[in-house]
Motif scaffolding. Structure first.
Motif, PDB file in Angstrom:
ATOM      1  N   MET A   1     -38.000  21.622 -65.875  1.00 62.91           N
ATOM      2  CA  MET A   1     -37.345  22.024 -64.658  1.00 62.91           C
ATOM      3  C   MET A   1     -36.817  20.795 -63.934  1.00 62.91           C
ATOM      4  N   VAL A   2     -35.579  20.872 -63.480  1.00 62.96           N
ATOM      5  CA  VAL A   2     -34.919  19.767 -62.780  1.00 62.96           C
ATOM      6  C   VAL A   2     -35.241  19.866 -61.303  1.00 62.96           C
ATOM      7  N   PRO A   3     -35.703  18.736 -60.723  1.00 65.08           N
ATOM      8  CA  PRO A   3     -36.013  18.789 -59.292  1.00 65.08           C
ATOM      9  C   PRO A   3     -34.732  18.914 -58.475  1.00 65.08           C
ATOM     10  N   ALA A   4     -34.797  19.650 -57.405  1.00 68.71           N
ATOM     11  CA  ALA A   4     -33.644  19.857 -56.531  1.00 68.71           C
ATOM     12  C   ALA A   4     -33.414  18.615 -55.685  1.00 68.71           C
ATOM     13  N   ILE A   5     -32.166  18.252 -55.550  1.00 67.45           N
ATOM     14  CA  ILE A   5     -31.791  17.105 -54.714  1.00 67.45           C
ATOM     15  C   ILE A   5     -31.437  17.644 -53.340  1.00 67.45           C
ATOM     16  N   ARG A   6     -32.080  17.078 -52.368  1.00 63.00           N
ATOM     17  CA  ARG A   6     -31.836  17.535 -50.995  1.00 63.00           C
ATOM     18  C   ARG A   6     -30.748  16.659 -50.381  1.00 63.00           C
ATOM     19  N   LEU A   7     -29.616  17.223 -50.077  1.00 59.23           N
ATOM     20  CA  LEU A   7     -28.508  16.499 -49.471  1.00 59.23           C
ATOM     21  C   LEU A   7     -28.683  16.433 -47.967  1.00 59.23           C
ATOM     22  N   PRO A   8     -28.267  15.304 -47.370  1.00 59.96           N
ATOM     23  CA  PRO A   8     -28.354  15.220 -45.915  1.00 59.96           C
ATOM     24  C   PRO A   8     -27.396  16.211 -45.272  1.00 59.96           C
ATOM     25  N   SER A   9     -27.707  16.592 -44.071  1.00 55.38           N
ATOM     26  CA  SER A   9     -26.844  17.542 -43.376  1.00 55.38           C
ATOM     27  C   SER A   9     -26.675  17.100 -41.930  1.00 55.38           C
ATOM     28  N   GLY A  10     -25.739  17.730 -41.257  1.00 56.53           N
ATOM     29  CA  GLY A  10     -25.513  17.469 -39.836  1.00 56.53           C
ATOM     30  C   GLY A  10     -24.944  16.080 -39.590  1.00 56.53           C
ATOM     31  N   PRO A  11     -25.486  15.390 -38.592  1.00 55.63           N
ATOM     32  CA  PRO A  11     -24.959  14.076 -38.205  1.00 55.63           C
ATOM     33  C   PRO A  11     -25.086  13.026 -39.306  1.00 55.63           C
ATOM     34  N   THR A  12     -26.131  13.081 -40.091  1.00 53.48           N
ATOM     35  CA  THR A  12     -26.319  12.111 -41.171  1.00 53.48           C
ATOM     36  C   THR A  12     -25.216  12.236 -42.211  1.00 53.48           C
ATOM     37  N   LEU A  13     -24.881  13.461 -42.581  1.00 54.31           N
ATOM     38  CA  LEU A  13     -23.807  13.703 -43.536  1.00 54.31           C
ATOM     39  C   LEU A  13     -22.478  13.216 -42.988  1.00 54.31           C
ATOM     40  N   PHE A  14     -22.225  13.445 -41.711  1.00 51.85           N
ATOM     41  CA  PHE A  14     -20.977  13.011 -41.073  1.00 51.85           C
ATOM     42  C   PHE A  14     -20.851  11.487 -41.124  1.00 51.85           C
ATOM     43  N   VAL A  15     -21.923  10.765 -40.823  1.00 52.87           N
ATOM     44  CA  VAL A  15     -21.906   9.296 -40.835  1.00 52.87           C
ATOM     45  C   VAL A  15     -21.659   8.787 -42.248  1.00 52.87           C
ATOM     46  N   LEU A  16     -22.320   9.361 -43.239  1.00 53.26           N
ATOM     47  CA  LEU A  16     -22.129   8.936 -44.624  1.00 53.26           C
ATOM     48  C   LEU A  16     -20.700   9.165 -45.106  1.00 53.26           C
ATOM     49  N   VAL A  17     -20.173  10.341 -44.846  1.00 57.02           N
ATOM     50  CA  VAL A  17     -18.812  10.665 -45.287  1.00 57.02           C
ATOM     51  C   VAL A  17     -17.785   9.779 -44.582  1.00 57.02           C
ATOM     52  N   SER A  18     -17.939   9.601 -43.278  1.00 60.14           N
ATOM     53  CA  SER A  18     -16.964   8.767 -42.561  1.00 60.14           C
ATOM     54  C   SER A  18     -17.047   7.317 -43.020  1.00 60.14           C
ATOM     55  N   GLY A  19     -18.237   6.814 -43.361  1.00 60.69           N
ATOM     56  CA  GLY A  19     -18.372   5.444 -43.879  1.00 60.69           C
ATOM     57  C   GLY A  19     -17.681   5.274 -45.217  1.00 60.69           C
ATOM     58  N   VAL A  20     -17.870   6.248 -46.113  1.00 62.66           N
ATOM     59  CA  VAL A  20     -17.230   6.186 -47.429  1.00 62.66           C
ATOM     60  C   VAL A  20     -15.710   6.261 -47.291  1.00 62.66           C
ATOM     61  N   VAL A  21     -15.230   7.146 -46.448  1.00 63.90           N
ATOM     62  CA  VAL A  21     -13.780   7.268 -46.224  1.00 63.90           C
ATOM     63  C   VAL A  21     -13.221   5.966 -45.645  1.00 63.90           C
ATOM     64  N   SER A  22     -13.927   5.365 -44.694  1.00 61.61           N
ATOM     65  CA  SER A  22     -13.467   4.108 -44.092  1.00 61.61           C
ATOM     66  C   SER A  22     -13.383   3.004 -45.132  1.00 61.61           C
ATOM     67  N   LEU A  23     -14.390   2.898 -45.980  1.00 55.78           N
ATOM     68  CA  LEU A  23     -14.361   1.881 -47.030  1.00 55.78           C
ATOM     69  C   LEU A  23     -13.192   2.097 -47.987  1.00 55.78           C
ATOM     70  N   CYS A  24     -12.916   3.336 -48.335  1.00 59.18           N
ATOM     71  CA  CYS A  24     -11.783   3.639 -49.222  1.00 59.18           C
ATOM     72  C   CYS A  24     -10.458   3.255 -48.570  1.00 59.18           C
ATOM     73  N   VAL A  25     -10.300   3.555 -47.298  1.00 57.81           N
ATOM     74  CA  VAL A  25      -9.056   3.230 -46.589  1.00 57.81           C
ATOM     75  C   VAL A  25      -8.856   1.724 -46.537  1.00 57.81           C
ATOM     76  N   VAL A  26      -9.917   0.969 -46.224  1.00 59.98           N
ATOM     77  CA  VAL A  26      -9.807  -0.495 -46.166  1.00 59.98           C
ATOM     78  C   VAL A  26      -9.488  -1.056 -47.539  1.00 59.98           C
ATOM     79  N   TRP A  27     -10.137  -0.564 -48.577  1.00 58.19           N
ATOM     80  CA  TRP A  27      -9.893  -1.042 -49.931  1.00 58.19           C
ATOM     81  C   TRP A  27      -8.450  -0.793 -50.350  1.00 58.19           C
ATOM     82  N   ILE A  28      -7.936   0.401 -50.077  1.00 55.05           N
ATOM     83  CA  ILE A  28      -6.554   0.736 -50.433  1.00 55.05           C
ATOM     84  C   ILE A  28      -5.571  -0.125 -49.645  1.00 55.05           C
ATOM     85  N   ALA A  29      -5.817  -0.324 -48.364  1.00 50.44           N
ATOM     86  CA  ALA A  29      -4.913  -1.126 -47.535  1.00 50.44           C
ATOM     87  C   ALA A  29      -4.866  -2.568 -48.013  1.00 50.44           C
TER      88      ALA A  29
END
Length: 132
Positions: free
Chosen positions: A1-29
């Protein structure tokens, strides 16, 4: 049986996604900016075959004191540091912008933008035997 991965939610998810998007934008620029300013590898080695006149030289001047009074010369040699007069008798052992005024206390260069009368300062080498 594969253990379930618990993804962050709410404000934590927002911070992670916005950080990844920001890094991608800077890298592309950065990547787009550096690629835009690069020349083809051999372009600086090739001598142009077609030349266009962009102006007419009517006089040569060197400025031994940066932002100071200029000295007219008939002929000059262009090297890494700027123009050096060929006729040593005209200005002596001076080359273009070989002196600059510096204020140690303020730690600033003195320019004719702040001191317009600096343009009146003339530079002359008194020892003309330096080339012998």
């Amino acid at each position: 049986m594969v253990p379930a991965i618990r993804l962050p939610s709410g404000p934590t998810l927002f911070v992670l996604v916005s950080g990844v998007v920001s890094l991608c934008v800077v890298w592309i620029a950065k990547r787009r900016h550096s690629a835009r300013n690069k020349r083809p590898s051999n372009s600086y080695k090739q001598i142009p075959t077609k030349w266009n006149q962009v102006g007419i030289v009517t006089g040569l001047h060197i400025y031994p004191l940066k932002a100071g009074h200029g000295v007219s010369v008939d002929r000059a040699y262009c090297d890494r540091k700027g123009l050096t007069p060929i006729e040593k008798e005209s200005v002596g052992p001076l080359s273009d912008r070989c002196f600059i005024l510096y204020d140690r206390k303020e730690r600033k260069y003195i320019t004719n933008l702040a001191h317009p009368r600096l343009i009146l300062v003339k530079t002359l080498a008194l020892d003309r035997n330096i080339y012998e």
